[in-house]
Design a protein around this motif. Structure first.
Motif, PDB file in Angstrom:
ATOM      1  N   PRO A  86      57.155  66.123 -64.432  1.00 30.67           N
ATOM      2  CA  PRO A  86      56.238  66.084 -65.587  1.00 30.67           C
ATOM      3  C   PRO A  86      56.985  65.796 -66.888  1.00 30.67           C
ATOM      4  O   PRO A  86      58.020  66.383 -67.175  1.00 30.67           O
ATOM      5  N   GLY A  87      56.434  64.868 -67.646  1.00 32.94           N
ATOM      6  CA  GLY A  87      57.008  64.544 -68.939  1.00 32.94           C
ATOM      7  C   GLY A  87      58.260  63.701 -68.900  1.00 32.94           C
ATOM      8  O   GLY A  87      58.912  63.510 -69.928  1.00 32.94           O
ATOM      9  N   SER A  88      58.598  63.167 -67.723  1.00 31.33           N
ATOM     10  CA  SER A  88      59.863  62.438 -67.590  1.00 31.33           C
ATOM     11  C   SER A  88      59.740  60.957 -67.885  1.00 31.33           C
ATOM     12  O   SER A  88      60.743  60.260 -67.986  1.00 31.33           O
ATOM     13  N   VAL A  89      58.513  60.439 -68.024  1.00 29.48           N
ATOM     14  CA  VAL A  89      58.293  59.004 -68.189  1.00 29.48           C
ATOM     15  C   VAL A  89      57.810  58.692 -69.600  1.00 29.48           C
ATOM     16  O   VAL A  89      56.917  59.358 -70.127  1.00 29.48           O
ATOM     17  N   SER A  90      58.417  57.670 -70.191  1.00 32.63           N
ATOM     18  CA  SER A  90      57.951  57.129 -71.463  1.00 32.63           C
ATOM     19  C   SER A  90      58.016  55.621 -71.379  1.00 32.63           C
ATOM     20  O   SER A  90      58.658  55.062 -70.477  1.00 32.63           O
ATOM     21  N   ALA A  91      57.353  54.930 -72.301  1.00 35.34           N
ATOM     22  CA  ALA A  91      57.323  53.471 -72.230  1.00 35.34           C
ATOM     23  C   ALA A  91      57.049  52.874 -73.594  1.00 35.34           C
ATOM     24  O   ALA A  91      56.407  53.491 -74.454  1.00 35.34           O
ATOM     25  N   THR A  92      57.551  51.655 -73.784  1.00 37.71           N
ATOM     26  CA  THR A  92      57.288  50.885 -74.995  1.00 37.71           C
ATOM     27  C   THR A  92      56.930  49.463 -74.605  1.00 37.71           C
ATOM     28  O   THR A  92      57.437  48.924 -73.616  1.00 37.71           O
ATOM     29  N   LEU A  93      56.060  48.845 -75.393  1.00 40.15           N
ATOM     30  CA  LEU A  93      55.624  47.476 -75.127  1.00 40.15           C
ATOM     31  C   LEU A  93      56.081  46.584 -76.270  1.00 40.15           C
ATOM     32  O   LEU A  93      55.807  46.849 -77.437  1.00 40.15           O
ATOM     33  N   ASP A  94      56.783  45.506 -75.922  1.00 41.83           N
ATOM     34  CA  ASP A  94      57.242  44.520 -76.893  1.00 41.83           C
ATOM     35  C   ASP A  94      56.779  43.151 -76.413  1.00 41.83           C
ATOM     36  O   ASP A  94      57.393  42.547 -75.533  1.00 41.83           O
ATOM     37  N   THR A 101      60.979  54.070 -69.186  1.00 41.45           N
ATOM     38  CA  THR A 101      62.161  54.929 -69.145  1.00 41.45           C
ATOM     39  C   THR A 101      61.833  56.193 -68.372  1.00 41.45           C
ATOM     40  O   THR A 101      60.791  56.826 -68.600  1.00 41.45           O
ATOM     41  N   VAL A 102      62.718  56.551 -67.441  1.00 42.36           N
ATOM     42  CA  VAL A 102      62.533  57.745 -66.622  1.00 42.36           C
ATOM     43  C   VAL A 102      63.763  58.629 -66.784  1.00 42.36           C
ATOM     44  O   VAL A 102      64.903  58.152 -66.666  1.00 42.36           O
ATOM     45  N   LYS A 103      63.526  59.918 -67.028  1.00 41.24           N
ATOM     46  CA  LYS A 103      64.613  60.880 -67.187  1.00 41.24           C
ATOM     47  C   LYS A 103      64.478  61.988 -66.152  1.00 41.24           C
ATOM     48  O   LYS A 103      63.373  62.403 -65.813  1.00 41.24           O
ATOM     49  N   ASP A 104      65.605  62.452 -65.667  1.00 40.82           N
ATOM     50  CA  ASP A 104      65.603  63.560 -64.703  1.00 40.82           C
ATOM     51  C   ASP A 104      67.008  64.157 -64.643  1.00 40.82           C
ATOM     52  O   ASP A 104      67.996  63.422 -64.508  1.00 40.82           O
ATOM     53  N   ALA A 105      67.085  65.484 -64.762  1.00 41.75           N
ATOM     54  CA  ALA A 105      68.345  66.225 -64.617  1.00 41.75           C
ATOM     55  C   ALA A 105      69.454  65.674 -65.512  1.00 41.75           C
ATOM     56  O   ALA A 105      70.605  65.549 -65.080  1.00 41.75           O
ATOM     57  N   GLY A 106      69.096  65.328 -66.756  1.00 44.04           N
ATOM     58  CA  GLY A 106      70.096  64.860 -67.705  1.00 44.04           C
ATOM     59  C   GLY A 106      70.465  63.402 -67.589  1.00 44.04           C
ATOM     60  O   GLY A 106      71.288  62.908 -68.365  1.00 44.04           O
ATOM     61  N   ARG A 107      69.871  62.683 -66.639  1.00 48.42           N
ATOM     62  CA  ARG A 107      70.138  61.253 -66.477  1.00 48.42           C
ATOM     63  C   ARG A 107      68.917  60.457 -66.945  1.00 48.42           C
ATOM     64  O   ARG A 107      67.796  60.967 -66.968  1.00 48.42           O
ATOM     65  N   SER A 108      69.144  59.189 -67.289  1.00 50.42           N
ATOM     66  CA  SER A 108      68.063  58.347 -67.774  1.00 50.42           C
ATOM     67  C   SER A 108      68.291  56.903 -67.360  1.00 50.42           C
ATOM     68  O   SER A 108      69.427  56.410 -67.408  1.00 50.42           O
ATOM     69  N   VAL A 109      67.223  56.234 -66.918  1.00 52.31           N
ATOM     70  CA  VAL A 109      67.277  54.805 -66.609  1.00 52.31           C
ATOM     71  C   VAL A 109      66.034  54.144 -67.189  1.00 52.31           C
ATOM     72  O   VAL A 109      65.005  54.788 -67.412  1.00 52.31           O
ATOM     73  N   SER A 110      66.135  52.836 -67.434  1.00 47.57           N
ATOM     74  CA  SER A 110      65.003  52.060 -67.930  1.00 47.57           C
ATOM     75  C   SER A 110      64.896  50.767 -67.136  1.00 47.57           C
ATOM     76  O   SER A 110      65.902  50.208 -66.693  1.00 47.57           O
ATOM     77  N   PHE A 111      63.666  50.299 -66.961  1.00 44.24           N
ATOM     78  CA  PHE A 111      63.446  48.993 -66.349  1.00 44.24           C
ATOM     79  C   PHE A 111      62.323  48.293 -67.098  1.00 44.24           C
ATOM     80  O   PHE A 111      61.512  48.933 -67.783  1.00 44.24           O
ATOM     81  N   VAL A 112      62.289  46.964 -66.985  1.00 46.92           N
ATOM     82  CA  VAL A 112      61.329  46.154 -67.737  1.00 46.92           C
ATOM     83  C   VAL A 112      60.398  45.422 -66.771  1.00 46.92           C
ATOM     84  O   VAL A 112      60.854  44.720 -65.865  1.00 46.92           O
TER      85      VAL A 112
END
Length: 402
Positions: A86-94, A101-112
């Protein structure tokens, strides 16, 4: 009578429910059997017999049976799909680029993911998520008011060859998942993309009217994405072969009959679509307690269209036809056969959708994504002459679930 009708409607929603990735709750969890203790079963396993040996009697039994098969699929073949945080996903549109962007256990990755909005219709639009890309009649779908979203599966988990194991952003976020297959990583990524759409990152796209598609290896990914996330309203699996619509057991039989068909024993050596331990079934697919007719059935009672190419022997043309017919029995038991279509047409190149199948794609999209009433979707046909050995592959009976 009215109460029974309302119950049936509750069991068979017209579209997936927003926010419900896995709707099965309160299910008893039977222990999984170790490989050494699995019995060999020559026929396709009975979809309507639970792991405890109890036969399904009611439609309300299906969610827990579905979860059982999903657990087996992940445990033996794919690797486990991480639960959403819960609350681990955020996103932006350009522009047309949606960054998730997904975060979990102090790590973070992003994909487009790249987004194409339609040229007609009224927002919010239904959308098809293409694994890698969509190989359907995209220009026509855009004109018909359907958005196309390209999901970057190779960025999530690489699949160039056998050396791609554990490479990609999924494994950067979950290094402890070493050995998981690319297909489950892609399914996880599609689910996080859906999370972002539900959060309103694509205000012109309707989160309650989402489909997923892909062809060949991407078709395998589309099947797993649709099978493992109940928010996907429509799954279109195109020429997916072994690890997709084809059944491991039937493909082995085709190979034994002298045909040039990809089998479980071969595919685990080719690439990293499956978990590393799946290779132990290479010499004995009959030990699997399920087969891919049941993987297709995981989509039920939501909508599924299986598109096959009769000319592609390597993809297990007879195997996919047999498995799809067996999988369709799940929709039959649930009283929803018009939500599952099978179309097999040959005489064209791989992943090149012929005009006749484009008509069927449009029908499924119109009904199950656009919500158009009165569209005929009872599609079951092949232009091949494959024998369907029901006594050999489907010796079980299909119940009429209450």
């Amino acid at each position: 009578m009215r109460r029974r009708l309302l119950m049936a409607l509750a069991v068979l929603p017209a579209v997936a429910q927003a926010g419900v990735e896995d709707g099965a709750t309160g299910c008893a969890s039977a222990p999984l059997v170790a490989y050494a203790d699995l019995p060999a079963t020559a026929a396709l396993p009975d979809p309507f017999l639970s792991r405890s040996g109890a036969a399904l009697k009611r439609k309300s039994d299906w969610p827990c049976r579905r979860r059982e098969v999903s657990q087996q699929l992940q445990a033996y073949e794919l690797g486990e799909k991480p639960a959403p945080v819960p609350g681990s996903v955020s996103a932006t549109l350009d522009g047309t680029a949606l960054t998730v962007t997904v975060k979990d256990a102090g790590r973070s990755v992003s994909f487009v993911a790249n987004v194409q909005l339609p040229s007609s219709g009224t927002p919010p639009y239904p959308a098809l998520i293409g694994i890698g890309r969509s190989s359907l009649n995209n220009a026509e779908l855009l004109q018909r008011g359907v958005a196309i979203i390209n999901f970057p599966n190779d960025d999530i988990a690489q699949q160039r060859n056998g050396q791609s194991r554990n490479l990609g952003k999924f494994f950067e976020l979950y290094p402890q998942r070493e050995g998981a297959g690319a297909l489950v990583a892609w399914a996880w990524g599609v689910s996080r993309l859906i999370d972002a759409i539900e959060l309103g990152a694509l205000p012109n796209v309707d989160a309650g009217r989402l489909g997923v598609t892909g062809c060949s290896r991407n078709g395998k990914g589309a099947l797993m994405a649709g099978a493992l996330d109940e928010r996907v309203a429509l799954t279109i699996v195109q020429e997916s072969g072994s690890g997709g619509a084809a059944a491991w057991r039937v493909s082995d039989a085709q190979k034994a009959a002298g045909q040039n068909v990809q089998t479980l024993g071969q595919i685990v050596q080719e690439n990293v679509w499956f978990r590393s331990s799946f290779g132990q079934f290479g010499a004995g697919a009959a030990k699997l307690p399920y087969d891919h007719h049941q993987v297709l059935g995981l989509v039920a009672p939501r909508s599924l269209l299986v598109i096959e190419n009769t000319s592609m022997e390597w993809l297990g043309n007879q195997s996919a036809w047999t498995a799809a017919l067996a999988g369709r029995e799940v929709w039959t038991a649930l009283g929803a056969t018009d939500r599952m279509g099978i179309s097999q047409v040959g005489g064209h190149n791989h992943c090149l959708l012929p005009a006749s199948q484009a008509v069927e794609v449009n029908a499924f999209v119109d009904r199950f994504l656009k919500g158009t009433a009165g569209v005929a979707t009872d599609v079951v046909h092949t232009d091949g002459s494959f024998p369907v050995e029901r006594s050999r592959w489907m010796p079980w009976k299909t119940p009429a679930l209450d």
